[in-house]
Design a protein around this motif. Structure first.
Motif, PDB file in Angstrom:
ATOM      1  N   ARG A 214      54.217  39.521  27.847  1.00 30.52           N
ATOM      2  CA  ARG A 214      55.315  39.966  26.974  1.00 30.52           C
ATOM      3  C   ARG A 214      56.286  40.913  27.694  1.00 30.52           C
ATOM      4  O   ARG A 214      56.806  41.852  27.103  1.00 30.52           O
ATOM      5  CB  ARG A 214      54.754  40.669  25.727  1.00 30.52           C
ATOM      6  N   GLY A 215      56.499  40.686  28.976  1.00 33.37           N
ATOM      7  CA  GLY A 215      57.437  41.522  29.713  1.00 33.37           C
ATOM      8  C   GLY A 215      56.964  42.944  29.891  1.00 33.37           C
ATOM      9  O   GLY A 215      57.782  43.875  29.917  1.00 33.37           O
ATOM     10  N   CYS A 216      55.658  43.136  30.002  1.00 34.47           N
ATOM     11  CA  CYS A 216      55.077  44.477  30.200  1.00 34.47           C
ATOM     12  C   CYS A 216      55.886  45.255  31.239  1.00 34.47           C
ATOM     13  O   CYS A 216      56.296  44.704  32.262  1.00 34.47           O
ATOM     14  CB  CYS A 216      53.633  44.330  30.647  1.00 34.47           C
ATOM     15  N   THR A 217      56.132  46.538  30.968  1.00 34.41           N
ATOM     16  CA  THR A 217      57.000  47.335  31.825  1.00 34.41           C
ATOM     17  C   THR A 217      56.424  47.533  33.221  1.00 34.41           C
ATOM     18  O   THR A 217      57.152  47.466  34.219  1.00 34.41           O
ATOM     19  CB  THR A 217      57.248  48.712  31.188  1.00 34.41           C
ATOM     20  N   ARG A 218      55.143  47.774  33.326  1.00 33.37           N
ATOM     21  CA  ARG A 218      54.520  48.023  34.634  1.00 33.37           C
ATOM     22  C   ARG A 218      53.166  47.326  34.688  1.00 33.37           C
ATOM     23  O   ARG A 218      52.114  47.962  34.523  1.00 33.37           O
ATOM     24  CB  ARG A 218      54.381  49.526  34.875  1.00 33.37           C
ATOM     25  N   PRO A 219      53.166  46.018  34.908  1.00 35.07           N
ATOM     26  CA  PRO A 219      51.901  45.273  34.894  1.00 35.07           C
ATOM     27  C   PRO A 219      51.031  45.594  36.105  1.00 35.07           C
ATOM     28  O   PRO A 219      51.498  46.103  37.126  1.00 35.07           O
ATOM     29  CB  PRO A 219      52.374  43.815  34.939  1.00 35.07           C
ATOM     30  N   VAL A 220      49.756  45.267  35.975  1.00 38.04           N
ATOM     31  CA  VAL A 220      48.797  45.447  37.054  1.00 38.04           C
ATOM     32  C   VAL A 220      48.702  44.133  37.827  1.00 38.04           C
ATOM     33  O   VAL A 220      48.499  43.071  37.231  1.00 38.04           O
ATOM     34  CB  VAL A 220      47.420  45.855  36.506  1.00 38.04           C
TER      35      VAL A 220
ATOM     36  N   TYR B 233      42.327  45.202  42.850  1.00 36.57           N
ATOM     37  CA  TYR B 233      43.642  45.746  42.483  1.00 36.57           C
ATOM     38  C   TYR B 233      44.571  45.693  43.694  1.00 36.57           C
ATOM     39  O   TYR B 233      44.197  46.080  44.795  1.00 36.57           O
ATOM     40  CB  TYR B 233      43.493  47.187  41.988  1.00 36.57           C
ATOM     41  N   LEU B 234      45.786  45.205  43.471  1.00 37.44           N
ATOM     42  CA  LEU B 234      46.761  45.104  44.551  1.00 37.44           C
ATOM     43  C   LEU B 234      47.857  46.163  44.418  1.00 37.44           C
ATOM     44  O   LEU B 234      48.101  46.938  45.338  1.00 37.44           O
ATOM     45  CB  LEU B 234      47.390  43.708  44.575  1.00 37.44           C
ATOM     46  N   ALA B 235      48.501  46.202  43.259  1.00 34.02           N
ATOM     47  CA  ALA B 235      49.600  47.150  43.037  1.00 34.02           C
ATOM     48  C   ALA B 235      49.951  47.112  41.558  1.00 34.02           C
ATOM     49  O   ALA B 235      49.307  46.413  40.764  1.00 34.02           O
ATOM     50  CB  ALA B 235      50.811  46.796  43.905  1.00 34.02           C
ATOM     51  N   SER B 236      50.975  47.866  41.196  1.00 30.07           N
ATOM     52  CA  SER B 236      51.493  47.865  39.823  1.00 30.07           C
ATOM     53  C   SER B 236      52.991  47.606  39.859  1.00 30.07           C
ATOM     54  O   SER B 236      53.679  48.038  40.794  1.00 30.07           O
ATOM     55  CB  SER B 236      51.200  49.191  39.121  1.00 30.07           C
ATOM     56  N   GLY B 237      53.488  46.913  38.845  1.00 24.12           N
ATOM     57  CA  GLY B 237      54.918  46.660  38.762  1.00 24.12           C
ATOM     58  C   GLY B 237      55.282  45.234  39.128  1.00 24.12           C
ATOM     59  O   GLY B 237      54.424  44.379  39.369  1.00 24.12           O
TER      60      GLY B 237
END
Length: 483
Positions: free
Chosen positions: A38-44, A449-453
């Motif tokens: 849903r267009g999350c602002t800062r996805p994982v 985990y790679l990054a966020s955004g």
């Protein structure tokens, strides 16, 4: 052979990245990932794989790997409840909170519909005064009355909630009250049961054998930077919502117990720096009965919507910032312990412990002083357990914004499990591969985990998804179709 795309003439990095993504043969999959969250602002961003193996033969019967994704990674929603951080995830959190609260009022989600016949009250507990502030009073006819300063403030006046005399305002008391608000609520619920037993003329043991007090609450920041609590408080039978309380356990008895518990709930805080202080609730108390049949002014739906609205809010509604001010390198201490055991000043914050100077924050002077007070109190050893450095941007409040008693209704985790199961079933319905027997298969996963955004181009796609979702919600609220 198709010539490589030349984007050197495109000045915008985001547009260049978007064009590059659009020319990928699996561009639909890129859009699908962003639409799914849903267009999350800062996805994982995750990388890894999942294999489903037959337990008898050990052969892999189904596999997924992010190496097959066009971007080489999988996007998952951040899940942040705060609307200032992620509007899309906060809307989902608000929807879950709405169903959780309403289930405890109307039934559903394992709660019987007969719960609406139980005594149910909507209660607002406020903070005490730490000094007079600018306010906006109105008459019953809506006429705007003058503040103590003599001004008729408009509804959006920046001065509202700020002290009339900043020099004499009790900032220390205000910050410490916020820091102890959660503990004060816990003490209130303890006294509530005692006062209810006393009002009904019975021991607390006998009361616990006859009924149960259930509740759900949410915190809201006032403009003056202090929290107050809105709570749904309900009386049940001893086993919870599936049985009614005794007939003598009425809403009137619960109301009297709430009023008495509000006065008795007091916390004492002692410090060499500030002496001994007592903190209790403010004089303003509102107790309203929730209509049993949904035809009164305060209905199940209105209460649930009200609580869900504030479950996604935070301290930024009082004018503060929505981010921690602790230096991430020294965690607010201002120093780092070197290999030799000596404490060296943190190079990143130059020993201040702050991620950014408090004096430079784009906030009202009243809010800045509360932040500065929280930071100063955090250096006192007697307040170390309050972690005021960590919660300075929250003006000292460190409790849960929404919480409930164990048997009020369902849980947010249960609602998420239901949604996850539904999505799995939907995916299976569109999967043309043969269905697997869960008892004879083993799922082996490896994730990292790679990054966020997003990448710059993905951010443009996500912004469009957020815009379309907001438009759809606005038209739905107005009763108009979304084309």
């Amino acid at each position: 052979m198709k010539a490589p795309l030349d984007l050197r003439h495109v000045a915008s990095l985001a547009l260049r990245d978007l064009i590059h993504l659009a020319h990928h043969p699996d561009f639909d999959r890129v859009q699908d990932q962003i639409n799914r969250i849903r267009g999350c602002t800062r996805p994982v961003q995750l990388v890894g794989s999942t294999e489903t193996r037959d337990t008898a033969s050990g052969t892999v019967v189904r596999a997924y790997s992010t190496a097959d994704e066009p971007t080489g990674r999988l996007l998952t929603a951040c899940g942040n409840r705060r609307s200032s951080r992620c509007p899309s995830c906060s809307r989902l959190y608000a929807a879950d909170t709405y169903h959780l609260i309403r289930a405890g009022l109307s039934g559903g989600k394992s709660v019987p519909e007969t719960v609406r016949t139980h005594p149910r009250l909507f209660v607002t507990l406020t903070a005490p005064s730490f000094g007079p502030v600018h306010n906006r009073r109105t008459t019953d006819a809506g006429e705007n009355l003058a503040c103590r300063c003599g001004t008729r403030h408009p509804a959006d006046a920046p001065a509202l909630g700020t002290p009339l005399s900043p020099a004499t305002y009790d900032y220390t008391g205000a910050v410490l009250w916020n820091a102890h608000a959660g503990a004060l609520w816990a003490r209130f619920t303890t006294y509530l049961r005692r006062e209810l037993a006393a009002h009904l003329g019975m021991t607390q043991k006998a009361l616990n054998a006859a009924l149960r007090v259930s509740f759900a609450k949410v915190a809201e920041y006032q403009r003056r930077g202090l929290v107050h609590f809105h709570a749904v408080i309900r009386l049940d039978g001893p086993e919870g919502s599936n049985e009614p309380p005794p007939r003598w356990a009425t809403a009137a008895a619960l109301t009297q117990a709430i009023k008495a518990a509000r006065k008795r709930a007091v916390l004492t805080v002692a410090s060499d720096a500030i002496g001994e202080r007592e903190f209790g609730w403010g004089r303003q108390l509102r107790v309203d009965e929730i209509a049993a049949l949904g035809d009164g002014e305060l209905t199940d739906q209105k209460v649930a919507a009200y609580v869900a609205k504030y479950a996604t809010k935070s301290a930024e509604d009082s004018g503060t910032v929505d981010r921690s001010l602790r230096c991430p390198h020294c965690t607010g201490r201002g120093y780092q312990v070197g290999p030799d055991g000596f404490r060296d000043l943190c190079d990143e914050c130059e020993g201040t412990g702050q991620s950014e100077p408090i004096a430079d924050l784009p906030v009202h002077s009243h809010v800045r002083q509360m932040i500065r007070t929280a930071w100063s109190l955090g250096h006192l050893p007697e307040f170390a357990e309050l972690k005021l450095w960590k919660w300075a941007h929250m003006l000292g409040f460190r409790g849960h914004f929404s919480s409930k008693s164990r048997r009020y209704s369902t849980t947010l985790g249960a609602l998420r499990d239901i949604r996850r199961t539904w999505r799995t079933e939907q995916a299976r319905a569109t999967d043309d591969r043969p269905e697997l027997d869960e008892e004879s298969t083993l799922v082996v996963s490896h994730w990292q985990y790679l990054a966020s955004g997003y990448s710059p181009g993905e951010e443009l796609l996500a912004a469009q998804v957020r815009h379309e979702n907001a438009q759809a919600e606005r038209l739905k609220a107005e009763g108009k179709p979304w084309l």
